[in-house]
Write a protein that holds these residues in place. Structure first.
Motif, mmCIF file in Angstrom:
data_model
loop_
_atom_site.group_PDB
_atom_site.id
_atom_site.type_symbol
_atom_site.label_atom_id
_atom_site.label_comp_id
_atom_site.label_asym_id
_atom_site.label_seq_id
_atom_site.Cartn_x
_atom_site.Cartn_y
_atom_site.Cartn_z
ATOM 1 N N LEU A 52 5.925 5.656 2.992
ATOM 2 C CA LEU A 52 5.309 5.098 1.417
ATOM 3 C C LEU A 52 5.432 5.910 0.421
ATOM 4 O O LEU A 52 5.880 5.053 -0.301
ATOM 5 C CB LEU A 52 4.174 4.484 1.644
ATOM 6 N N LEU A 53 5.244 7.099 0.336
ATOM 7 C CA LEU A 53 4.342 7.356 -0.629
ATOM 8 C C LEU A 53 6.252 8.904 -1.035
ATOM 9 O O LEU A 53 6.138 9.560 -1.827
ATOM 10 C CB LEU A 53 3.358 8.959 -0.413
ATOM 11 N N SER A 54 6.979 8.671 -0.271
ATOM 12 C CA SER A 54 8.157 9.185 -0.456
ATOM 13 C C SER A 54 9.561 9.414 -1.428
ATOM 14 O O SER A 54 9.055 7.359 -1.641
ATOM 15 C CB SER A 54 8.738 9.509 1.098
ATOM 16 N N LYS A 55 9.939 9.778 -2.199
ATOM 17 C CA LYS A 55 10.787 9.669 -2.709
ATOM 18 C C LYS A 55 12.171 9.336 -2.781
ATOM 19 O O LYS A 55 13.192 9.069 -2.997
ATOM 20 C CB LYS A 55 10.208 10.758 -3.711
ATOM 21 N N HIS A 102 12.995 0.300 3.392
ATOM 22 C CA HIS A 102 11.867 0.582 4.247
ATOM 23 C C HIS A 102 10.866 0.291 3.432
ATOM 24 O O HIS A 102 9.602 -0.040 4.330
ATOM 25 C CB HIS A 102 12.632 2.723 3.397
ATOM 26 N N ILE A 103 9.754 0.134 2.008
ATOM 27 C CA ILE A 103 8.824 0.449 2.050
ATOM 28 C C ILE A 103 8.743 -1.306 2.704
ATOM 29 O O ILE A 103 7.629 -1.418 3.059
ATOM 30 C CB ILE A 103 9.078 0.555 0.344
ATOM 31 N N ARG A 104 9.095 -2.563 2.131
ATOM 32 C CA ARG A 104 9.078 -3.499 2.589
ATOM 33 C C ARG A 104 8.511 -4.044 4.430
ATOM 34 O O ARG A 104 7.587 -4.337 5.323
ATOM 35 C CB ARG A 104 9.674 -4.250 2.653
ATOM 36 N N LEU A 105 9.599 -2.977 5.048
ATOM 37 C CA LEU A 105 9.342 -2.739 6.742
ATOM 38 C C LEU A 105 8.049 -2.014 7.382
ATOM 39 O O LEU A 105 7.221 -2.327 8.044
ATOM 40 C CB LEU A 105 10.295 -2.343 7.000
ATOM 41 N N VAL A 106 7.713 -0.679 6.302
ATOM 42 C CA VAL A 106 6.484 -0.637 6.546
ATOM 43 C C VAL A 106 5.230 -1.849 6.285
ATOM 44 O O VAL A 106 4.311 -1.586 7.244
ATOM 45 C CB VAL A 106 6.023 1.056 5.035
ATOM 46 N N GLY A 107 5.648 -2.192 5.259
ATOM 47 C CA GLY A 107 4.607 -2.973 4.787
ATOM 48 C C GLY A 107 4.215 -4.082 6.174
ATOM 49 O O GLY A 107 2.934 -4.655 6.383
ATOM 50 N N ASP A 108 5.184 -4.267 6.873
ATOM 51 C CA ASP A 108 5.746 -5.639 7.920
ATOM 52 C C ASP A 108 4.888 -4.855 9.143
ATOM 53 O O ASP A 108 4.916 -5.365 9.837
ATOM 54 C CB ASP A 108 7.489 -5.906 8.178
ATOM 55 N N VAL A 109 5.166 -2.959 9.682
ATOM 56 C CA VAL A 109 4.940 -2.892 10.382
ATOM 57 C C VAL A 109 3.360 -3.241 10.366
ATOM 58 O O VAL A 109 2.281 -3.180 11.307
ATOM 59 C CB VAL A 109 5.549 -1.181 10.507
ATOM 60 N N ILE A 110 3.227 -2.661 9.201
ATOM 61 C CA ILE A 110 1.457 -1.932 9.131
ATOM 62 C C ILE A 110 0.404 -4.046 8.809
ATOM 63 O O ILE A 110 -0.085 -4.239 9.551
ATOM 64 C CB ILE A 110 1.180 -2.123 8.004
ATOM 65 N N SER A 111 1.311 -4.919 9.073
ATOM 66 C CA SER A 111 0.799 -6.346 8.536
ATOM 67 C C SER A 111 0.784 -6.972 10.470
ATOM 68 O O SER A 111 -0.060 -7.463 10.709
ATOM 69 C CB SER A 111 2.144 -7.374 7.559
ATOM 70 N N GLN A 163 19.396 5.272 7.194
ATOM 71 C CA GLN A 163 19.662 3.884 7.949
ATOM 72 C C GLN A 163 19.561 3.366 9.212
ATOM 73 O O GLN A 163 18.615 2.600 9.721
ATOM 74 C CB GLN A 163 20.875 3.282 8.204
ATOM 75 N N ALA A 164 19.048 4.813 10.116
ATOM 76 C CA ALA A 164 17.986 4.449 11.184
ATOM 77 C C ALA A 164 17.094 4.157 11.672
ATOM 78 O O ALA A 164 16.065 3.855 11.886
ATOM 79 C CB ALA A 164 18.199 6.038 11.947
ATOM 80 N N LEU A 165 15.944 4.901 10.114
ATOM 81 C CA LEU A 165 14.989 4.671 9.924
ATOM 82 C C LEU A 165 14.484 3.032 9.919
ATOM 83 O O LEU A 165 13.878 2.562 10.223
ATOM 84 C CB LEU A 165 14.641 5.294 8.820
ATOM 85 N N GLU A 166 15.761 2.914 9.056
ATOM 86 C CA GLU A 166 15.213 1.444 8.638
ATOM 87 C C GLU A 166 14.847 0.880 10.097
ATOM 88 O O GLU A 166 14.952 -0.821 10.060
ATOM 89 C CB GLU A 166 16.228 0.706 7.654
ATOM 90 N N ARG A 167 16.139 0.245 10.818
ATOM 91 C CA ARG A 167 16.075 -0.347 11.983
ATOM 92 C C ARG A 167 15.159 -0.095 13.283
ATOM 93 O O ARG A 167 15.075 -0.687 13.315
ATOM 94 C CB ARG A 167 17.735 0.324 12.448
ATOM 95 N N THR A 168 15.217 1.763 13.070
ATOM 96 C CA THR A 168 13.302 1.779 13.627
ATOM 97 C C THR A 168 11.703 0.438 13.065
ATOM 98 O O THR A 168 11.505 0.354 13.744
ATOM 99 C CB THR A 168 13.687 3.174 14.094
ATOM 100 N N LEU A 169 11.929 0.627 11.833
ATOM 101 C CA LEU A 169 10.545 0.447 11.077
ATOM 102 C C LEU A 169 11.321 -1.366 11.643
ATOM 103 O O LEU A 169 9.836 -1.753 12.067
ATOM 104 C CB LEU A 169 10.827 0.625 10.136
#
Length: 119
Positions: free
Chosen positions: A16-19, A25-34, A89-95
């Protein structure tokens, strides 16, 4: 610190804090947390899960967490943007797989959980 010692939330916070990540990625992190929060709350409710079921759920979730942790390590170890792009791209798929996996676990155990977005 090895990967089991680092809390999965710390990895999500780093992302989330990465530039170097994008909006997806931010949306997917939110999905994982939710998804994780909904599963956790549902497991505390009247679902009536056995200890074996809880252990199976924990095992699946730990595997998903390990997957996005490893994907993030690859992103951060890339030395330049050209190397980083396929890892992002792999991180996006993984999240996405982690969020979906958590929602699937919830559904399989009769726990109400759904993706919620404001956009």
């Amino acid at each position: 610190m090895n990967e089991r010692e680092e809390h999965h939330g710390a990895v999500l916070a780093e992302i989330l804090l990465s530039k170097i990540v994008g909006v997806a990625h931010i949306r997917l992190v939110g999905d994982v947390i939710s998804a994780g929060a909904q599963l956790s709350m549902g497991m505390q409710g009247p679902v009536g899960l056995s200890l074996d079921q809880r252990a199976e759920i924990a095992e699946v979730i730990l595997g998903l967490e390990d997957d996005y942790h490893h994907a993030w390590e690859k992103v951060t170890s890339a030395v330049d943007m050209e190397q980083r792009i396929p890892h992002l791209q792999a991180l996006e798929r993984t999240l996405a797989a982690a969020a979906q996996g958590i929602f699937d676990v919830a559904r399989q155990n009769d726990i109400e959980a759904e993706r919620c977005r404001l956009d």
